[in-house]
Write a protein that holds these residues in place. Sequence first.
Motif, PDB file in Angstrom:
ATOM      1  N   ILE A  56       0.963  -1.180  -0.010  1.00 20.45           N
ATOM      2  CA  ILE A  56       0.069   0.104   0.100  1.00 20.45           C
ATOM      3  C   ILE A  56       0.804   1.252   0.082  1.00 20.45           C
ATOM      4  O   ILE A  56       0.667   2.241  -0.827  1.00 20.45           O
ATOM      5  N   LEU A  57       1.921   1.244   1.086  1.00 16.79           N
ATOM      6  CA  LEU A  57       3.070   2.498   0.822  1.00 16.79           C
ATOM      7  C   LEU A  57       3.702   2.775  -0.590  1.00 16.79           C
ATOM      8  O   LEU A  57       3.261   3.883  -0.990  1.00 16.79           O
ATOM      9  N   VAL A  59       2.329   1.731  -3.368  1.00 18.27           N
ATOM     10  CA  VAL A  59       1.326   2.006  -4.281  1.00 18.27           C
ATOM     11  C   VAL A  59       1.066   3.626  -4.385  1.00 18.27           C
ATOM     12  O   VAL A  59       1.187   4.384  -5.167  1.00 18.27           O
ATOM     13  N   MET A  60       0.978   3.824  -3.016  1.00 16.22           N
ATOM     14  CA  MET A  60       0.668   5.462  -2.679  1.00 16.22           C
ATOM     15  C   MET A  60       1.558   6.333  -3.132  1.00 16.22           C
ATOM     16  O   MET A  60       1.275   7.360  -3.885  1.00 16.22           O
ATOM     17  N   ILE A  61       2.874   6.232  -2.895  1.00 15.14           N
ATOM     18  CA  ILE A  61       4.174   6.768  -3.207  1.00 15.14           C
ATOM     19  C   ILE A  61       4.254   7.006  -4.539  1.00 15.14           C
ATOM     20  O   ILE A  61       4.442   7.904  -5.229  1.00 15.14           O
ATOM     21  N   SER A  63       2.529   6.255  -7.141  1.00 13.36           N
ATOM     22  CA  SER A  63       1.714   7.016  -8.290  1.00 13.36           C
ATOM     23  C   SER A  63       1.766   8.414  -8.058  1.00 13.36           C
ATOM     24  O   SER A  63       1.372   9.096  -9.130  1.00 13.36           O
ATOM     25  N   LEU A  64       2.532   8.947  -7.275  1.00 14.64           N
ATOM     26  CA  LEU A  64       2.538  10.436  -7.246  1.00 14.64           C
ATOM     27  C   LEU A  64       3.535  10.738  -8.153  1.00 14.64           C
ATOM     28  O   LEU A  64       3.239  12.080  -8.638  1.00 14.64           O
ATOM     29  N   ARG A 108      -3.789   2.043  -6.599  1.00 14.11           N
ATOM     30  CA  ARG A 108      -4.210   2.906  -5.770  1.00 14.11           C
ATOM     31  C   ARG A 108      -5.594   3.322  -5.592  1.00 14.11           C
ATOM     32  O   ARG A 108      -6.325   3.578  -4.713  1.00 14.11           O
ATOM     33  N   ASN A 109      -6.232   3.212  -6.902  1.00 11.37           N
ATOM     34  CA  ASN A 109      -7.592   3.775  -6.813  1.00 11.37           C
ATOM     35  C   ASN A 109      -8.527   2.741  -6.500  1.00 11.37           C
ATOM     36  O   ASN A 109      -9.216   2.839  -5.495  1.00 11.37           O
ATOM     37  N   GLY A 112      -7.938   2.455  -2.741  1.00 15.62           N
ATOM     38  CA  GLY A 112      -8.549   3.840  -2.096  1.00 15.62           C
ATOM     39  C   GLY A 112      -9.962   3.637  -2.088  1.00 15.62           C
ATOM     40  O   GLY A 112     -10.635   3.987  -0.918  1.00 15.62           O
TER      41      GLY A 112
END
Lengths: 316, 326
Positions: A56-57, A59-61, A63-64, A108-109, A112
């Motif tokens: 999760i970390l 993917v979140m980072i 994707s930025l 991420r989508n 989320g």
Amino acid sequence: MAENFNQHSDVSAADLARLSQEAKSEATPSTARIIWDEFKADKPAMVALVIIVGFILFVMIASLFINTPQMMQTDIMNYFDKPGTDGLLLGADSGGRSVAQQLIVGSRNSIGIALGLTAISSTFGICWGLIPGYYSGYIDWGMQRVYDFMMMLPMTMMIIVLVTIIPHYNAITLTLIFSIFYWEGTSRLIRSRTLAESQKDYVAASKTSGTSNLKIIFREIMPNISSLIIVDTTLSFAENIGVETGLSYLGFGLPPQTPSLGTMIANANDPNNITQYWWTWLPAALEIIILCLSISYIGQVIRRAADASQRQGAAD
Amino acid sequence: MSLITIQNLKVHYPIRSGFWNRVTDEVPAVDGISFAIEAGETYGLVGESGSGKTTTGKSVVGLEKVTSGSILYQGQDITQKANRRRLNYNRDVQMIFQDSLSSLNPRKRIEDIIAEPLRNFEHLSKEDEKLRVLQLLDIVGLDADALYKYPHQFSGGQRQRIGVARAVATNPKLIVADEPVSALDLSVQAQVLNFMKKIQREFGISYLFISHDLGVVRHMCQNIAIMNRGRLVEIGTRDDIYNHPLHIYTKRLLAAIPETNVAQRAAHRASRLAVERIYQEQRAKYYDDDGKAYPLVAVSPTHSVALPAALAHQLAQEEVQREAQA
């Protein structure tokens, strides 16, 4: 009043610091500590926890750093590139778009939406279960009829209709639409346990101690059904990843230009893709399997931590 | 004036049945009982399972919805919720539960459990509150290291003492003790009962002591009421009930106390059988046509029995003569 107690007990204010120090050294470990011990005792669950948190970390980072509109542009030169060619780690799909980048943004989508949906629907479902279960009588009757009405509506069809009539929808509106329907199972489950729990003597004791009803519901009863809540929430998180994925797969989830795990698996609609271009759909499918398995491992550990008789971690 | 007066208290539970789920009948759990508890005394309420003892106790602390009748405390009827709130009633009337494990929230530490009534009724500072909890633990004979433990880490007797500490926390005037020792073994029973007596001496608390164990009641109570099928069948002092029982139900209860004197075994058995024979033969005399107890009739200033007036006085006369002979 206070003198009355001072008379009959040797304990005085002077002993307070020493005695609470003594008590602290004998204290039972906190819940967080127990859960952590339980993870340490169960290696597969520990691996699952690392996978989930790390993924999760990541993917979140990651994707930025990805420019989504640019990534989604068609590039005919990369048409169905094999993994590893043209600098594309997982190859490209029929539009020449990078599968690896789509997987990151899509995850991420999807995650989320699943997190948002779980947070909203579980919170609502828990409240809608605790309150009628505790009060019973007319309040229970009224709230259960609302529940029955919602159960009666065909869920998938309603979501599809709502998605088609709302002109500009995105991840947030989609989450809200799902949330209208996905609280029901939780609420019934919580209500049945609350009915049993609110008959116990400690609830009566709290009433005679002058505690208010709302405080009894959320501070006395809710902690006692926390194991049920945690298991239900983790499992519904895994299920909610599937909800978004399933609808996107059918074409009623996120819009096509927004990547998600569902739209990626939808690549498997084409028999050619299944047999020859496996890299377009297999990574997303594997990811869902691994995520859901890991979540259920973690849920099991938390459930064991909540029930002293099932614990495998360090004895207290 | 009495601390608390119960007048013609009735608690009826509805039975629902049929297609429309209408109320078709009622279970009279408590069916018109009256008694009064004096300040500082221990009042015993005795009867078999299902006779309505616990329902009465719960009505007195305000946990049960009362069908009719009144419970007067400081001149106010506390069967009404508004009156209870205005008087801060539960600060003065607390309860000790039968099942010590289920009456303590398994997710709360002992400090929070004992401090719960303090937090609601007396807004103490953090230090004062902790000090009070430590004093309460000391009074019921537990160490300070109990403070941050959970209920399941204690034995049954210790848990029941934690329950006593919670009930005493706000220095109440009356504690309803609902079979507080029936789940404990004999040595621990004595321990908890002695703690309760000690606390009563020190704080001047009244108890409404609910039990089916006549041995325990004899140890604890000055005044006793015998309950049968939701009604009181006999009220009296300890001496009235144990030495001069008039109602057949009281006699049966007393006959059921186990006797450990082996030499007297045959005699004891014969007297038990005699009581049972009288009960079987003369049941109609002691209960009305519906099988319910009669209204109470006073046979002495302290002693009342639920019988028709003529029969009550006749039995009382016989009892006086029997004692004169002996």
